[in-house]
Design a protein around this motif. Structure first.
Motif, PDB file in Angstrom:
ATOM      1  N   TYR A  38       0.877  -1.179   0.000  1.00 15.94           N
ATOM      2  CA  TYR A  38       0.000   0.000   0.000  1.00 15.94           C
ATOM      3  C   TYR A  38       0.910   1.222   0.000  1.00 15.94           C
ATOM      4  CZ  TYR A  38      -3.315  -3.519   1.511  1.00 15.94           C
ATOM      5  OH  TYR A  38      -4.091  -4.643   1.581  1.00 15.94           O
ATOM      6  N   ILE A  39       0.801   2.022  -1.053  1.00 17.23           N
ATOM      7  CA  ILE A  39       1.724   3.157  -1.110  1.00 17.23           C
ATOM      8  C   ILE A  39       0.964   4.473  -1.221  1.00 17.23           C
ATOM      9  CG2 ILE A  39       3.703   1.955  -2.087  1.00 17.23           C
ATOM     10  CD1 ILE A  39       2.752   2.966  -4.804  1.00 17.23           C
ATOM     11  N   ARG A  40       1.558   5.504  -0.678  1.00 18.05           N
ATOM     12  CA  ARG A  40       0.950   6.829  -0.767  1.00 18.05           C
ATOM     13  C   ARG A  40       2.059   7.864  -0.897  1.00 18.05           C
ATOM     14  NH1 ARG A  40      -0.700   9.620   4.326  1.00 18.05           N
ATOM     15  NH2 ARG A  40       1.402  10.324   3.888  1.00 18.05           N
ATOM     16  N   ALA A  41       1.979   8.659  -1.967  1.00 17.10           N
ATOM     17  CA  ALA A  41       2.969   9.712  -2.153  1.00 17.10           C
ATOM     18  C   ALA A  41       2.551  10.917  -1.310  1.00 17.10           C
ATOM     19  CB  ALA A  41       3.048  10.086  -3.620  1.00 17.10           C
ATOM     20  N   GLY A  42       3.487  11.837  -1.111  1.00 15.65           N
ATOM     21  CA  GLY A  42       3.198  13.013  -0.275  1.00 15.65           C
ATOM     22  C   GLY A  42       2.361  14.042  -1.027  1.00 15.65           C
ATOM     23  N   ASN A  43       1.479  14.746  -0.301  1.00 20.18           N
ATOM     24  CA  ASN A  43       0.707  15.829  -0.918  1.00 20.18           C
ATOM     25  C   ASN A  43       1.610  17.037  -1.138  1.00 20.18           C
ATOM     26  OD1 ASN A  43      -1.487  14.216  -0.600  1.00 20.18           O
ATOM     27  ND2 ASN A  43      -2.282  15.272   1.213  1.00 20.18           N
ATOM     28  N   GLY A  44       1.275  17.816  -2.155  1.00 18.59           N
ATOM     29  CA  GLY A  44       1.974  19.082  -2.348  1.00 18.59           C
ATOM     30  C   GLY A  44       1.466  20.072  -1.303  1.00 18.59           C
ATOM     31  N   GLY A  45       2.326  21.011  -0.906  1.00 21.45           N
ATOM     32  CA  GLY A  45       1.891  22.013   0.080  1.00 21.45           C
ATOM     33  C   GLY A  45       1.019  23.072  -0.591  1.00 21.45           C
ATOM     34  N   ASN A  46       0.118  23.708   0.160  1.00 20.93           N
ATOM     35  CA  ASN A  46      -0.728  24.763  -0.411  1.00 20.93           C
ATOM     36  C   ASN A  46       0.072  26.056  -0.584  1.00 20.93           C
ATOM     37  OD1 ASN A  46      -2.761  22.942  -0.157  1.00 20.93           O
ATOM     38  ND2 ASN A  46      -3.580  23.805   1.744  1.00 20.93           N
ATOM     39  N   GLY A  47      -0.373  26.848  -1.544  1.00 27.80           N
ATOM     40  CA  GLY A  47       0.203  28.180  -1.684  1.00 27.80           C
ATOM     41  C   GLY A  47      -0.273  29.041  -0.517  1.00 27.80           C
TER      42      GLY A  47
ATOM     43  N   GLY B 223       4.271  32.634  -0.323  1.00 23.36           N
ATOM     44  CA  GLY B 223       5.104  31.730  -1.135  1.00 23.36           C
ATOM     45  C   GLY B 223       4.356  30.485  -1.597  1.00 23.36           C
ATOM     46  N   ASP B 224       5.032  29.724  -2.421  1.00 30.31           N
ATOM     47  CA  ASP B 224       4.443  28.491  -2.975  1.00 30.31           C
ATOM     48  C   ASP B 224       4.611  27.326  -2.000  1.00 30.31           C
ATOM     49  OD1 ASP B 224       4.170  30.082  -5.145  1.00 30.31           O
ATOM     50  OD2 ASP B 224       5.798  29.158  -6.310  1.00 30.31           O
ATOM     51  N   GLY B 225       3.747  26.344  -2.155  1.00 29.60           N
ATOM     52  CA  GLY B 225       3.891  25.126  -1.356  1.00 29.60           C
ATOM     53  C   GLY B 225       4.994  24.237  -1.951  1.00 29.60           C
ATOM     54  N   GLY B 226       5.565  23.369  -1.134  1.00 34.30           N
ATOM     55  CA  GLY B 226       6.605  22.455  -1.634  1.00 34.30           C
ATOM     56  C   GLY B 226       5.978  21.300  -2.405  1.00 34.30           C
ATOM     57  N   HIS B 227       6.799  20.564  -3.111  1.00 36.43           N
ATOM     58  CA  HIS B 227       6.305  19.396  -3.844  1.00 36.43           C
ATOM     59  C   HIS B 227       6.369  18.156  -2.951  1.00 36.43           C
ATOM     60  CE1 HIS B 227       6.145  21.859  -7.307  1.00 36.43           C
ATOM     61  NE2 HIS B 227       7.457  22.015  -7.398  1.00 36.43           N
ATOM     62  N   GLY B 228       5.354  17.331  -3.064  1.00 33.48           N
ATOM     63  CA  GLY B 228       5.307  16.114  -2.239  1.00 33.48           C
ATOM     64  C   GLY B 228       6.279  15.064  -2.757  1.00 33.48           C
ATOM     65  N   GLY B 229       6.787  14.247  -1.875  1.00 32.77           N
ATOM     66  CA  GLY B 229       7.724  13.188  -2.279  1.00 32.77           C
ATOM     67  C   GLY B 229       6.997  12.059  -2.996  1.00 32.77           C
TER      68      GLY B 229
ATOM     69  N   GLY C 209       1.107  24.064  -4.420  1.00 36.97           N
ATOM     70  CA  GLY C 209       0.232  25.126  -4.925  1.00 36.97           C
ATOM     71  C   GLY C 209       1.006  26.426  -4.997  1.00 36.97           C
ATOM     72  N   ILE C 210       0.414  27.448  -5.621  1.00 33.77           N
ATOM     73  CA  ILE C 210       1.160  28.709  -5.715  1.00 33.77           C
ATOM     74  C   ILE C 210       0.562  29.777  -4.795  1.00 33.77           C
ATOM     75  CG2 ILE C 210       2.169  28.318  -7.993  1.00 33.77           C
ATOM     76  CD1 ILE C 210       0.021  29.815  -9.269  1.00 33.77           C
ATOM     77  N   GLY C 211       1.432  30.590  -4.312  1.00 38.73           N
ATOM     78  CA  GLY C 211       1.043  31.605  -3.338  1.00 38.73           C
ATOM     79  C   GLY C 211       0.490  32.857  -4.012  1.00 38.73           C
ATOM     80  N   ASN C 212      -0.012  33.761  -3.203  1.00 39.77           N
ATOM     81  CA  ASN C 212      -0.708  34.912  -3.796  1.00 39.77           C
ATOM     82  C   ASN C 212       0.224  35.874  -4.507  1.00 39.77           C
ATOM     83  OD1 ASN C 212       0.429  35.984  -1.497  1.00 39.77           O
ATOM     84  ND2 ASN C 212      -1.340  37.280  -0.999  1.00 39.77           N
ATOM     85  N   VAL C 213       1.521  35.753  -4.259  1.00 37.84           N
ATOM     86  CA  VAL C 213       2.453  36.670  -4.918  1.00 37.84           C
ATOM     87  C   VAL C 213       2.361  36.554  -6.445  1.00 37.84           C
ATOM     88  CG1 VAL C 213       4.396  35.058  -4.780  1.00 37.84           C
ATOM     89  CG2 VAL C 213       4.841  37.498  -4.902  1.00 37.84           C
ATOM     90  N   HIS C 214       1.986  35.367  -6.915  1.00 41.42           N
ATOM     91  CA  HIS C 214       1.914  35.157  -8.368  1.00 41.42           C
ATOM     92  C   HIS C 214       0.669  35.780  -8.993  1.00 41.42           C
ATOM     93  CE1 HIS C 214       5.292  32.436  -8.394  1.00 41.42           C
ATOM     94  NE2 HIS C 214       4.789  31.888  -7.293  1.00 41.42           N
ATOM     95  N   PHE C 215      -0.281  36.159  -8.160  1.00 35.38           N
ATOM     96  CA  PHE C 215      -1.529  36.692  -8.728  1.00 35.38           C
ATOM     97  C   PHE C 215      -1.528  38.226  -8.788  1.00 35.38           C
ATOM     98  CE2 PHE C 215      -2.519  32.467  -7.269  1.00 35.38           C
ATOM     99  CZ  PHE C 215      -3.278  31.954  -8.305  1.00 35.38           C
TER     100      PHE C 215
ATOM    101  N   ASP D 106      -4.295  25.303  -4.044  1.00 35.82           N
ATOM    102  CA  ASP D 106      -3.934  24.220  -3.123  1.00 35.82           C
ATOM    103  C   ASP D 106      -2.908  23.310  -3.795  1.00 35.82           C
ATOM    104  OD1 ASP D 106      -5.547  24.891  -1.032  1.00 35.82           O
ATOM    105  OD2 ASP D 106      -7.269  23.738  -1.773  1.00 35.82           O
ATOM    106  N   GLY D 107      -2.123  22.661  -2.999  1.00 41.98           N
ATOM    107  CA  GLY D 107      -1.233  21.641  -3.552  1.00 41.98           C
ATOM    108  C   GLY D 107      -2.083  20.456  -4.013  1.00 41.98           C
ATOM    109  N   THR D 108      -1.589  19.691  -4.994  1.00 41.12           N
ATOM    110  CA  THR D 108      -2.385  18.528  -5.414  1.00 41.12           C
ATOM    111  C   THR D 108      -2.045  17.342  -4.512  1.00 41.12           C
ATOM    112  OG1 THR D 108      -0.715  17.913  -7.021  1.00 41.12           O
ATOM    113  CG2 THR D 108      -2.526  19.280  -7.825  1.00 41.12           C
ATOM    114  N   LYS D 109      -2.932  16.389  -4.519  1.00 39.90           N
ATOM    115  CA  LYS D 109      -2.748  15.228  -3.636  1.00 39.90           C
ATOM    116  C   LYS D 109      -1.704  14.283  -4.219  1.00 39.90           C
ATOM    117  CE  LYS D 109      -6.726  14.268  -0.773  1.00 39.90           C
ATOM    118  NZ  LYS D 109      -5.965  14.623   0.373  1.00 39.90           N
TER     119      LYS D 109
END
Ligand SMILES: Nc1nc2c(ncn2[C@@H]2O[C@H](COP(=O)(O)OP(=O)(O)OP(=O)(O)O)[C@@H](O)[C@H]2O)c(=O)[nH]1
Ligand SMILES: [Mg+2]
Length: 342
Positions: A13-22, A40-46, A127-133, A146-149
């Motif tokens: 049973y495997i589960r990758a990490g979620n991406g962090g939210n912006g 700032g942006d959220g990090g990428h999940g492993g 996900g990306i933070g508000n600075v990009h908008f 939001d970061g993706t699952k």
């Protein structure tokens, strides 16, 4: 002990990490009015990555740890801080591991060579933070994503033996006894069928340190190709063997006829997988010390015309010629091919 008892099929049973939210944040500092967005942006999940490792020879560790997860990434933060990426979850598997999706039965891949890697569950993107908008018309954006699952999956991992030689025969033919003569392995030997339940690998070592991996595969019975008597599981291990050593009980214990046994075994292999009829093989007549063995051998030779090596695994007789045959097959024929190719 040099033999390996192993687990050859496990559910993982495997589960990758979620991406962090912006992040939504605004710069607030003394003397800097309306500092603007700085989320700032959220990090990428492993991801979960399977890696073929030369030191692994069984799936047993995964049988005890069937849940493998990568950590979630960190969310984005104020002051334009990027959330931290999470590390990949590396899972070591033995060479010869075949991976399928447990829900769809879809073949995902196989890992054969140490060092090979396969991403089986991708981590979520940050996900990306508000600075990009920020734009001229939108100076205080409150948008973020939001970061993706991370992917979640259930896998079947199956280990197909990567043995050089597979011992194939009916239960009780003396395969384990022969393995213990050819290699340093100590498999269980007993006068009843199905003594060996799991395949066992032993290593045959020659004086010049050349080595061959020999697998003692549990006894096949008629109908194995249809799954009778765990047939599929046993046959699966023969698929990868580069060479087959048929072990026949020439004593004809329990009224068996070794010639018929041999013909049936070949049929079972062919019915399971056509390619198996092309695997090179040698037939050994075991239990030649027993009464009745000579007559059976004669019948065998007349009916099949096969080359056969007579042995008594129990007494250790006739083992050397078999070793020599294997040596020639694996190491000398290859040299001739290489030389002629030059
Ligand atoms: N007389 C005689 N008996 C033998 C010889 N080789 C093996 N046996 C006996 O045959 C029986 C079965 O031997 P195993 O090596 O356990 O047979 P196997 O093919 O591994 O059997 P399974 O694991 O049940 O499939 C044991 O009682 C051995 O002692 C031999 O050369 N001569
Ligand atoms: Mg056995």
């Amino acid at each position: 002990m040099k033999h390996v008892v192993f687990k050859d099929r496990v559910k993982l049973y495997i589960r990758a990490g979620n991406g962090g939210n912006g992040c939504v944040s605004f710069r607030r500092e003394k003397f800097i009015p309306r500092g603007g967005p700085d989320g700032g942006d959220g990090g990428h999940g492993g991801s979960v990555i399977l890696r073929c490792d030369a030191n692994e020879d069984s799936l047993l560790p995964l049988y005890y740890q069937p849940h493998q997860k990568a950590k979630h990434a960190q969310h984005g933060m104020g002051s334009n801080c990027h959330g931290r990426n999470s590390a990949n979850c590396m899972v070591k598997v033995a060479s010869g591991t075949v991976i399928t999706d447990a829900e769809t039965d879809e073949f995902i891949g196989e890992l054969l060579v140490p060092g090979d890697e396969l991403v089986v569950a991708k981590g979520g993107r940050g996900g990306i933070g508000n600075v990009h908008f920020k734009s001229s018309t939108n100076q205080s954006p409150r948008q973020f994503t939001d970061g993706t699952k991370g992917e979640e999956r259930v896998l079947w991992l199956e280990l197909k033996l990567m043995a050089d030689v597979g011992l194939v025969g009916y239960p009780n033919a003396g395969k384990s006894t022969l393995l213990s003569r050819l290699t340093h392995a100590h498999p269980k030997i007993a006068p009843y069928p199905f003594t060996t339940i799991n395949p066992i690998i032993g290593t045959l070592e020659y004086e010049n340190f050349s080595r061959l991996r020999i697998a003692d595969i549990p006894g096949l019975i008629d109908g194995a190709h249809e799954g009778v008597g765990l047939g599929h599981q046993f046959l699966r291990h023969i698929e990868r063997s580069k060479f087959i050593l048929f072990v026949l009980d020439m004593a004809g214990t329990d009224e068996r006829n070794p010639t018929e046994d041999f013909l049936h075994l070949k049929d079972e292999l062919r019915l399971h997988m056509e390619e198996l009829s092309c695997t090179p093989y040698l037939v050994v007549a075991n239990k030649m010390d027993s009464p009745g063995a000579e007559e059976h051998l004669k019948e065998f030779e007349e009916r099949t015309g096969e080359i056969i090596y007579s042995i008594s695994a129990e007494l250790g007789e006739g083992i050397e010629p078999v070793k020599e045959f294997l040596y020639k097959h694996f190491f000398e024929t290859r040299r001739v091919v290489e030389e002629s190719a030059e």
